[in-house]
Scaffold this motif. Structure first.
Motif: not given
Ligand SMILES: CCCCC/C=C/CC(=O)SCCNC(=O)CCNC(=O)[C@H](O)C(C)(C)COP(=O)(O)OP(=O)(O)OC[C@H]1O[C@@H](n2cnc3c(N)ncnc32)[C@H](O)[C@@H]1OP(=O)(O)O
Length: 397
Positions: A198-200, A243-251, A259-263, A268-279
């Motif tokens: 995972y990235y994070c 950012a060297v995104v080595n795997g899935p990224a969340v939140g 805010l990064f200059d280069v990503v 294999r990475a995915s990008f997920h921001t499940p804010f509503s799911h988490l209230g």
């Protein structure tokens, strides 16, 4: 550009005197001595200092070299006595300005100032650099963050692979400290990446279970303050940030990408921001950067509905700079970063400054607003129930 291209720092000049606009009384403002002869250095001290300056281990930079030049001229020839060079002789004009700015400072005082300046420079080039590479500096409080510095690149690595690099409260603090140190170290580029598959996985949801004496309200207050400080560090970071995104990224690990200059991302990475799911609600300035990067409706699909993007989709929408096949990801990305790290660091900083400065005030205002909204959200039933569901293993994203 150097002020002394290809020649000795203290090379001669054929300049002659014109007007003086800095009186001797103004000289102390530059940290220069104007005292009486009793305190002044001898000619021998001065000659020694002239020899010593050639032995300095580190280039003191153009500003200091200009000061040395001006003091040397004043000490050996007295007040500037050559005509001001024309506009085209830029380097000579800069040197002339520095010399002329010393006004009628006496030769003796200039000699003393020269000796003092060289002695300060010699002392600082002998003592260890206060801005040692990150690897030599104090390491983070826990093993969950590893900071290294090599080949002009400071790497901040999230190192909690068993928990998918979820960010604990201590890790936020350690990242802040690592960014502050990296902003001052000798590296040209700073990288954030993850260990393992995972990235994070975003904020560690157990952060919300450690209630302080002040209860939920106090927990929300201190988390909002920490979040705000954390994001501010990314807004203000002065060097190229990759950012060297080595795997899935969340939140939050996704939202701050704006805010990064280069990503760079593995396929294999995915990008997920499940804010509503988490209230919860967006942070990391994503309520501002995402609509700007990908347009308002694509941003809404991510931030309101929690749509998970593949690496290719994130790249098509501008959140990711480039996607690499997982098999060659590390090799290709680090080779490229090593090449970029050899570019002139000041030019990169200045270019970043021009790009970022236009936005800084806005970004700080957005960060403050997002943090304050989240402070309320974290105290809501929607949020508490979502976190309880995750912790009781009922829900996984
Ligand atoms: C100062 C405060 C600032 C706050 C800023 C706010 C930020 C907002 C966000 O970041 S919101 C996003 C929060 N993140 C999540 O909701 C992710 C939750 N995790 C998951 O849904 C899944 O774990 C997964 C999809 C990331 C990975 O699933 P997978 O099946 O591959 O792996 P596991 O679930 O078995 O995970 C392995 C262990 O890691 C623990 N873990 C993963 N993510 C988190 C997390 N975010 N917080 C805490 N713990 C996490 C997971 O519990 C497993 O632990 P275990 O082995 O002990 O069971």
């Amino acid at each position: 550009m150097t002020l002394w291209p290809g020649g000795p720092w203290l090379g001669g000049t054929s300049l002659e005197t014109t007007n003086h606009w800095l009186s001797p009384l103004q000289v102390p403002a530059l940290g220069l001595h104007v005292g009486g002869p009793a305190m002044l250095a001898s000619q021998k001290d001065f000659n020694n200092a002239v020899s010593q300056v050639k032995l300095l281990k580190e280039d003191p930079g153009n500003e200091v070299k200009l000061k040395l030049y001006a003091l040397y001229k004043q000490a050996t020839e007295g007040p500037c006595n050559v005509p001001k060079p024309g506009m085209l002789g830029f380097i000579n004009k800069t040197k002339w300005d520095a010399w002329n700015a010393l006004g009628s400072l006496s030769k003796e005082a200039a000699r003393q100032n020269y000796v003092d300046l060289v002695s300060r420079l010699s002392a600082s080039s002998e003592s260890p650099s206060p801005e040692a590479p990150a690897a030599d500096r104090k390491q983070p409080e826990s093993d969950s963050l590893v900071v290294t510095s090599e080949d002009g690149i400071t790497t901040i690595r999230l190192n909690r692979p068993a928990k998918k690099n979820a960010l604990t409260t201590q890790m936020y603090r350690d990242i802040i400290a690592a960014l502050q140190a990296a902003s001052k170290d000798e590296s040209a580029i700073t990288v954030l990446t993850g260990s393992g598959d995972y990235y994070c996985s975003g904020n560690d949801l157990t952060n919300f279970t450690h209630l302080p004496a002040g209860g939920l309200e106090e927990m929300a207050r201190s988390a909002a303050a920490l979040l705000r400080d954390f994001v501010n560090c990314f807004i203000d970071f002065p060097k190229p940030l990759v950012a060297v995104v080595n795997g899935p990224a969340v939140g939050i690990s996704v939202t701050i990408l704006g805010l990064f200059d280069v990503v760079y991302a593995t396929d294999r990475a995915s990008f997920h921001t499940p804010f509503s799911h988490l209230g919860q609600s967006p942070e990391g300035c994503s309520s501002y950067t995402f609509p700007k990067i990908m347009g308002s409706s694509k941003a809404a699909e991510m931030l309101l509905f929690g749509k998970k993007l593949t690496a290719q989709e994130a790249c098509a929408q501008g959140l990711v700079t480039e996607v690499f096949p997982d098999g060659t990801f590390q090799k290709e990305v680090w080779a490229r970063l090593k090449a970029y790290s050899k570019l002139p660091p000041n030019a990169m900083r200045i270019s970043k400054q021009i790009i970022r400065n236009r936005e800084k005030e806005k970004l700080h205002a957005v960060n403050a607003e997002e943090s304050s909204v989240l402070r309320e959200r974290w105290q809501s039933d929607e949020c508490m129930n979502a976190i309880a569901s995750f912790l009781s293993r009922k829900v996984k994203l």
